[in-house]
Design an enzyme around this catalytic site. Structure first.
Site, PDB file in Angstrom:
ATOM      1  N   TYR A   1       0.820  -1.219   0.000  1.00  9.27           N
ATOM      2  CA  TYR A   1       0.000   0.000   0.000  1.00  9.27           C
ATOM      3  C   TYR A   1       0.851   1.265   0.000  1.00  9.27           C
ATOM      4  O   TYR A   1       0.389   2.326  -0.412  1.00  9.27           O
ATOM      5  CB  TYR A   1      -0.919   0.036   1.231  1.00  9.27           C
ATOM      6  CG  TYR A   1      -2.014  -1.005   1.212  1.00  9.27           C
ATOM      7  CD1 TYR A   1      -2.260  -1.775   0.086  1.00  9.27           C
ATOM      8  CD2 TYR A   1      -2.812  -1.212   2.328  1.00  9.27           C
ATOM      9  CE1 TYR A   1      -3.254  -2.727   0.079  1.00  9.27           C
ATOM     10  CE2 TYR A   1      -3.819  -2.170   2.330  1.00  9.27           C
ATOM     11  CZ  TYR A   1      -4.024  -2.927   1.204  1.00  9.27           C
ATOM     12  OH  TYR A   1      -5.018  -3.872   1.195  1.00  9.27           O
TER      13      TYR A   1
ATOM     14  N   LYS B   1       3.048 -15.555   2.313  1.00  8.44           N
ATOM     15  CA  LYS B   1       2.951 -16.286   1.041  1.00  8.44           C
ATOM     16  C   LYS B   1       4.388 -16.575   0.627  1.00  8.44           C
ATOM     17  O   LYS B   1       4.856 -16.166  -0.442  1.00  8.44           O
ATOM     18  CB  LYS B   1       2.195 -15.400   0.025  1.00  8.44           C
ATOM     19  CG  LYS B   1       1.818 -16.063  -1.259  1.00  8.44           C
ATOM     20  CD  LYS B   1       0.700 -17.073  -1.125  1.00  8.44           C
ATOM     21  CE  LYS B   1       0.442 -17.727  -2.479  1.00  8.44           C
ATOM     22  NZ  LYS B   1      -0.401 -18.926  -2.379  1.00  8.44           N
TER      23      LYS B   1
ATOM     24  N   ASP C   1      -3.620 -17.953   1.534  1.00  5.75           N
ATOM     25  CA  ASP C   1      -4.776 -18.589   0.884  1.00  5.75           C
ATOM     26  C   ASP C   1      -5.371 -19.666   1.780  1.00  5.75           C
ATOM     27  O   ASP C   1      -6.595 -19.787   1.914  1.00  5.75           O
ATOM     28  CB  ASP C   1      -4.411 -19.133  -0.504  1.00  5.75           C
ATOM     29  CG  ASP C   1      -3.069 -19.845  -0.530  1.00  5.75           C
ATOM     30  OD1 ASP C   1      -2.295 -19.724   0.447  1.00  5.75           O
ATOM     31  OD2 ASP C   1      -2.785 -20.538  -1.518  1.00  5.75           O
TER      32      ASP C   1
ATOM     33  N   ASP D   1      -5.627  -6.740   5.753  1.00  4.92           N
ATOM     34  CA  ASP D   1      -6.791  -5.984   5.311  1.00  4.92           C
ATOM     35  C   ASP D   1      -7.915  -6.954   4.944  1.00  4.92           C
ATOM     36  O   ASP D   1      -9.066  -6.819   5.371  1.00  4.92           O
ATOM     37  CB  ASP D   1      -6.374  -5.140   4.088  1.00  4.92           C
ATOM     38  CG  ASP D   1      -7.407  -4.097   3.717  1.00  4.92           C
ATOM     39  OD1 ASP D   1      -8.434  -4.012   4.390  1.00  4.92           O
ATOM     40  OD2 ASP D   1      -7.176  -3.372   2.737  1.00  4.92           O
TER      41      ASP D   1
ATOM     42  N   ASP E   1     -11.273  -8.280   7.597  1.00  4.33           N
ATOM     43  CA  ASP E   1     -12.668  -8.097   7.178  1.00  4.33           C
ATOM     44  C   ASP E   1     -13.398  -9.440   7.118  1.00  4.33           C
ATOM     45  O   ASP E   1     -14.561  -9.539   7.484  1.00  4.33           O
ATOM     46  CB  ASP E   1     -12.741  -7.415   5.805  1.00  4.33           C
ATOM     47  CG  ASP E   1     -12.846  -5.907   5.937  1.00  4.33           C
ATOM     48  OD1 ASP E   1     -12.665  -5.392   7.060  1.00  4.33           O
ATOM     49  OD2 ASP E   1     -13.115  -5.238   4.924  1.00  4.33           O
TER      50      ASP E   1
END
Ligand code: NAD
Length: 359
Positions: free
Chosen positions: A142, A192, A224, A248, A252
């Site tokens: 980001y 990852k 994942d 992020d 959620d």
């Protein structure tokens, strides 16, 4: 002990819900003899209207002068057409930056009283859900440079840079392990590392930090798989330690499966105080000013503030127990169930405060 809390109610339902959180803070400290001083400052759309900036310097100064910051929410359709630097959301990003808040803590707790709202299958929900996502907030793809949209070989390409320094990973890992020490002493670090160099460094640094916390059980999980495990069996998780991008998405997801946006608190922390506490939902302009908002996410944020921001765990527990007691008989419209009494935002705040007084 006397501590100062800077209140930033913000926009929309912000003023209504922060008022209820304040009642809980006052009721809890009245029981223990600690005292709180409250200061007020503007942030978001209301700050823009009053000063031309969504984050006036006076607000930054008031926050820095406090022991903890308690925020409602910002935003509303009337400010959607403003330039990006004037938009209410800029106020939140700005205050996180000004206070050096690099860690976001989001508990996802399925209270037994609200099991019916859970989006998971009943047998999975029954196993319970009590985890916390510790997400890095100021680095990763980001913020990484270079980033751009350019023309290459006659067509546009967009690119970003996923980047973490050892120090950025170390400091968020420390928060993750410290959080685990106050809970069930388990950290699941998300990466990852099968495809990303950033993740390989992440895993290496997290393993090093783990050496200082021999009591904490550490496991690593690919993002994942973590996304899948969260819906398959969230009861396996205690602390989920993540970078900004993965956190992020996973925070959620963890919040959504509990089924009730109006119930979820959060904390944003840095290396030094003050930390910032707020509900995860927005300013809900559709119900603002109608005494319909659920104040419990804000009241539970007040409990986090007491525990993590002011190191007053006794008050935190009192507030959390009072929320459970209130839910057994009373509900705001968003979580209404048969057999419960429907109340407004203010009444719910009064009920929680009265349970704290009676505890
Ligand atoms: P929202 O979270 O404000 O609302 C989504 C839905 O949930 C609405 O129907 C709302 O009525 C309901 N809801 C939210 N909180 C509730 C509560 N406590 N009690 C009962 N119902 C509740 O998200 P949105 O509608 O996407 O955004 C509205 C505004 O809030 C936008 O301007 C957005 O930018 C802003 N926003 C701010 C923050 C923040 O301040 N941290 C976070 C998200 C969105």
């Amino acid at each position: 002990m006397n501590k100062t809390i800077c209140l930033l109610p913000g926009d929309g339902i912000g003023t209504e819900i922060v008022a209820q959180g304040k009642k809980a803070l006052e009721a809890a400290t009245a029981r223990t003899g600690n005292t709180l001083t409250f200061t007020h400052a503007l942030i978001g759309g209301c700050a823009y209207e009053a000063t031309g900036s969504p984050l006036p310097q006076e607000t930054i100064d008031a926050c820095k002068a406090s022991d903890a910051v308690f925020l409602g929410a910002v935003g509303g359709p009337q400010w959607d057409s403003l330039s990006p630097d004037k938009r209410p959301e800029k106020g939140i990003l700005g205050i996180r930056k000004a206070l050096g808040l690099f860690a976001n803590l989001r508990p996802a707790l399925l209270l037994p009283e609200l099991a019916g709202a859970c989006l998971l299958r009943a047998d999975t929900a029954q196993k319970g859900l009590d985890l916390i996502v510790v997400r890095e907030l100021t680095g990763d793809i980001y913020f990484g440079e270079p980033r751009d949209i350019v023309v290459r070989d006659g067509q546009k390409v967009g690119y970003n840079t996923m980047i973490y320094s050892e120090e950025e990973i170390r400091r968020i890992a420390v928060i993750g392990f410290e959080t685990a020490m106050k809970r069930r002493k388990r950290v699941c670090s998300i990466d990852k590392s099968n495809v990303l160099e950033t993740s390989r460094l992440w895993r290496e640094v997290v393993n090093n930090v783990a050496k200082d916390y021999p009591e904490v059980a550490l496991e690593h999980m690919y993002v994942d798989n973590a996304a899948m495990q969260l819906v398959r069996d969230p009861s396996q998780f205690d602390v989920l330690l993540t970078g900004n991008l993965f956190g992020d998405i996973l925070s959620d997801e963890a919040a959504a499966i509990t089924g009730s946006l109006g119930m979820l608190p959060s904390a944003s922390m840095g290396s030094s105080s003050p930390a910032l506490f707020e509900p995860i939902h927005g300013s809900a302009p559709d119900i603002a000013g109608q005494n319909k908002a659920n104040p419990l996410a804000t009241i539970l944020s007040a409990a986090m503030l007491m525990r993590l921001g002011l190191n007053m765990p006794e008050e935190a527990l009192m507030i959390e127990k009072a929320v459970s007691a209130a839910l057994a008989g009373y509900r705001t419209a968003d979580i209404m169930e048969e057999g419960k009494k429907q109340v407004g935002c203010e009444e719910m705040g009064d009920i929680v405060a009265s349970f704290i007084e009676k505890a």
